[in-house]
Enzyme design. Structure first.
Site, PDB file in Angstrom:
ATOM      1  N   HIS A  17       3.409   5.960  11.858  1.00 40.53           N
ATOM      2  CA  HIS A  17       4.604   5.315  12.409  1.00 40.53           C
ATOM      3  C   HIS A  17       5.772   5.407  11.426  1.00 40.53           C
ATOM      4  O   HIS A  17       6.902   5.687  11.818  1.00 40.53           O
ATOM      5  CB  HIS A  17       4.341   3.827  12.696  1.00 40.53           C
ATOM      6  CG  HIS A  17       3.351   3.568  13.771  1.00 40.53           C
ATOM      7  ND1 HIS A  17       2.278   2.717  13.593  1.00 40.53           N
ATOM      8  CD2 HIS A  17       3.256   4.026  15.050  1.00 40.53           C
ATOM      9  CE1 HIS A  17       1.585   2.657  14.717  1.00 40.53           C
ATOM     10  NE2 HIS A  17       2.147   3.448  15.618  1.00 40.53           N
ATOM     11  N   LYS A  41      -3.585  -3.501  26.733  1.00 38.43           N
ATOM     12  CA  LYS A  41      -4.235  -3.372  25.424  1.00 38.43           C
ATOM     13  C   LYS A  41      -4.670  -4.728  24.892  1.00 38.43           C
ATOM     14  O   LYS A  41      -3.942  -5.715  24.992  1.00 38.43           O
ATOM     15  CB  LYS A  41      -3.276  -2.748  24.399  1.00 38.43           C
ATOM     16  CG  LYS A  41      -3.086  -1.270  24.543  1.00 38.43           C
ATOM     17  CD  LYS A  41      -2.285  -0.735  23.369  1.00 38.43           C
ATOM     18  CE  LYS A  41      -2.180   0.777  23.415  1.00 38.43           C
ATOM     19  NZ  LYS A  41      -1.396   1.286  22.287  1.00 38.43           N
ATOM     20  N   ARG A  90       1.119  12.947  18.991  1.00 32.93           N
ATOM     21  CA  ARG A  90       0.058  13.391  18.095  1.00 32.93           C
ATOM     22  C   ARG A  90      -0.692  14.580  18.655  1.00 32.93           C
ATOM     23  O   ARG A  90      -1.118  15.445  17.917  1.00 32.93           O
ATOM     24  CB  ARG A  90      -0.937  12.253  17.853  1.00 32.93           C
ATOM     25  CG  ARG A  90      -0.414  11.139  17.000  1.00 32.93           C
ATOM     26  CD  ARG A  90      -1.483  10.091  16.838  1.00 32.93           C
ATOM     27  NE  ARG A  90      -1.875   9.601  18.148  1.00 32.93           N
ATOM     28  CZ  ARG A  90      -1.893   8.333  18.512  1.00 32.93           C
ATOM     29  NH1 ARG A  90      -1.559   7.410  17.661  1.00 32.93           N
ATOM     30  NH2 ARG A  90      -2.252   7.974  19.720  1.00 32.93           N
ATOM     31  N   SER A 128      -3.345   3.266  15.344  1.00 32.16           N
ATOM     32  CA  SER A 128      -3.682   1.876  15.016  1.00 32.16           C
ATOM     33  C   SER A 128      -5.147   1.588  15.319  1.00 32.16           C
ATOM     34  O   SER A 128      -5.838   0.940  14.545  1.00 32.16           O
ATOM     35  CB  SER A 128      -2.787   0.914  15.807  1.00 32.16           C
ATOM     36  OG  SER A 128      -1.442   1.085  15.437  1.00 32.16           O
TER      37      SER A 128
END
Length: 158
Positions: A17, A41, A90, A128
């Site tokens: 990040h 989430k 990514r 994360s």
């Protein structure tokens, strides 16, 4: 002033990040790191904990603000007069999700565009959830997160 909003769950903030943020600061005069509530989430940390970890990690960047929203990020961006939402990619898997998100955001407000930064190869595996899974399995994640995040997550393991 050109303002970009960098939304995410940041649960927790990673060095991946930070890399995206640093690169976005070369494009924008001001970047707002926005913790966006995602009801899909399960969070490891409260919004308040994430705000504090991020603020501590980014205090050396005067043109960065940290905030949160429970609403649509596109609505938040419009409210703060941002021109773009900042996103990191990514892998190919990210592209499909981000492509759909960009289309949905354009439907809501086509004046706010999305800008994408490709993850660098040394940070492309960092997420994360990966950080938390490694930590929960006894792996040292010191090289994957900023120092204030590392100190917080290692001192506050569940």
């Amino acid at each position: 002033m050109k303002i970009g909003v960098y939304p995410g769950s940041f649960d927790p903030l990673t060095n991946g990040h930070i890399d995206i943020l640093k690169r976005s600061l070369q494009v924008f005069d001001k970047v707002i790191v926005l913790i966006a509530h995602n009801p899909k989430k399960q969070s490891h940390f409260t919004i308040q904990q994430r705000l504090e970890m991020i603020k501590q990690s980014l205090k050396e960047y005067p043109n960065v603000e940290v905030d949160f929203t429970s609403g649509l990020t596109i609505g938040y961006a419009k409210k703060v007069h941002a021109t773009h939402l900042i996103r990191g990619l990514r892998a190919v898997m990210d592209f499909e999700y981000e492509f759909q998100l960009a289309a949905a955001n354009a439907f809501v407000d086509n004046e706010i565009d999305m800008i994408f930064f490709m993850s660098r190869s040394d940070t492309s595996f960092i997420s994360s959830s990966n950080v938390m899974e490694l930590l929960e399995n006894g792996i040292d994640v010191k090289k994957l997160v900023p120092k204030p995040v590392y100190e917080f997550i290692t001192n506050n393991k569940k």
